[in-house]
Design an enzyme around this catalytic site. Structure first.
Site, short mmCIF file in Angstrom:
data_model
loop_
_atom_site.label_atom_id
_atom_site.label_comp_id
_atom_site.label_asym_id
_atom_site.label_seq_id
_atom_site.Cartn_x
_atom_site.Cartn_y
_atom_site.Cartn_z
N PRO A 12 0.88 -1.23 -0.11
CA PRO A 12 -0.02 0.08 0.01
C PRO A 12 0.85 1.41 0.13
O PRO A 12 1.91 1.40 0.72
CB PRO A 12 -0.78 -0.05 1.14
CG PRO A 12 -0.95 -1.67 1.45
CD PRO A 12 0.38 -2.26 0.80
N CYS A 13 0.46 2.35 -0.86
CA CYS A 13 1.29 3.65 -0.82
C CYS A 13 0.62 4.47 -0.17
O CYS A 13 1.12 5.81 -0.09
CB CYS A 13 1.27 3.96 -2.34
SG CYS A 13 -0.42 4.42 -3.15
#
Length: 271
Positions: free
Chosen positions: A98-99
Site C-alpha cells: 500500500p502506498c
C-alpha cells in the site's frame, strides 16, 4: 521464471510478468472486489467463464470466490495471516505494498500507516528457509516513499531486505519514458539473493516511446463543445500507442457550475 503476486490488486504486475514469459504460482489480495476481478481476468478457464456468465451479478460475485476457480493457484486474502510453510516456492516475489501513507496526497504516516504492511513481506522472508527464499524481489511504490520520514522509512526497508540476504538496487522510473501513455513516477526496488551470485538490472535507460509500439492515430472526434478539455472525446485507432492521458478538471460538476453561471447571466432557466 516462476513468481508470486503479493498485494496483487487486479494483477498489473502479473500481466507484465506474464507478457515477459514468466509463470504466476499464486497471489495475495485483501480487497474482495479486486480478488473477484483478478480471478476473472487471470485464473478461470473459458468453460468456467461461460458458466459464470449464466448467473446473475450477485450470484456470480459469490461464486467466483470459491477455491475451484483458482485452478490450483495459491491464494491468500490477508498478507498478515500468510503461513510461510504453506507459501509456494517461487523464483521471484512481486509486490506493490500500500502506498497511501507514503503518498504526498495522504497524511504521510509512513511505515506507521498502511504502507507498513511491507513488514509482512520481511516476516515471511525471515520465516522461510534461506534455500527456499526467492532469488528475486521486485517492489514498486510511489515517489513519496523516498521522502517519507525524511528518507528514513525507505532506508529502513533497504536495511530489512539487506539483513535477509538481498543485494538491493532501485530506480525512480516514469512510465511515459518507457512506452506507456501515462505520466506516472514510481520507485522500483529490486533485490537479488546474494548467495546465488551477483546480478545488475538498473539503471534502465528511457526509451522515449522508441520501442515496438507504434504511435496511434486519431481517426475522429466527438462533439466536445460543452467541455474545455477535448481529450475524452477523441477517437483513436485501435492499434498503437495513445498519447499521455490528461485529466478533465472538475468533471460534470464543473459543467453544471458553468451552466448555472450562464443561466444567471441570461436571466433564464437551466437547459
Amino acid at each position: 521464471m516462476t513468481f508470486l503476486d503479493l498485494f496483487a490488486g487486479i494483477g498489473g504486475f502479473r500481466r507484465g510478468m506474464e507478457l515477459a514469459g514468466h509463470k504466476c504460482l499464486g497471489f495475495c489480495e485483501w480487497d474482495k472486489y479486486a480478488r473477484m476481478s483478478y480471478i476473472s481476468m487471470h485464473c478461470i478457464t473459458e468453460e468456467q467463464r461461460e458458466y459464470l456468465a449464466t448467473l446473475d451479478f450477485k450470484k456470480r460475485q459469490k461464486e467466483i470466490l470459491k477455491n475451484e476457480y483458482l485452478n490450483g493457484e495459491w491464494c491468500s486474502d490477508d498478507i498478515r495471516t500468510v503461513d510461510a510453510s504453506n507459501i509456494p516456492k517461487a523464483d521471484c516475489w512481486c509486490f506493490g505494498a500500500p502506498c497511501q501513507s507514503f503518498s504526498i496526497s495522504g497524511k504521510r504516516a509512513g511505515l506507521e500507516g498502511e504502507s507498513g504492511l511491507i513488514r509482512e513481506v520481511f516476516r515471511i522472508l525471515e520465516e522461510i528457509r534461506e534455500e527456499d527464499r526467492p532469488e528475486w524481489l521486485i517492489y514498486e511504490n510511489v515517489k513519496g516513499m523516498l521522502s517519507s520520514n525524511r528518507g528514513f522509512d525507505y532506508l529502513a526497508i533497504l536495511l530489512e531486505l539487506e539483513n535477509r540476504g538481498y543485494d538491493i538496487e532501485w530506480q525512480l522510473l516514469n512510465s511515459k519514458l518507457h512506452g506507456v501513455p501515462q505520466n506516472r513516477e514510481r520507485v522500483y526496488t529490486i533485490g537479488h539473493f546474494r548467495s546465488r551470485g551477483e546480478r545488475k538490472i538498473f539503471p534502465l535507460e528511457a526509451t522515449n516511446g522508441k520501442d515496438n509500439l507504434q504511435k496511434i492515430n486519431q481517426i475522429g472526434s466527438l462533439d466536445s463543445s460543452k467541455r474545455n478539455n477535448p481529450t475524452p472525446y477523441r477517437v483513436y485507432d485501435s492499434n498503437g500507442l495513445a498519447p499521455c492521458l490528461n485529466t478533465s478538471q472538475g468533471g460534470e460538476e464543473n459543467l453544471a457550475l458553468q451552466q448555472i453561471s450562464a443561466a444567471k447571466e441570461s436571466g433564464g432557466a437551466l437547459k
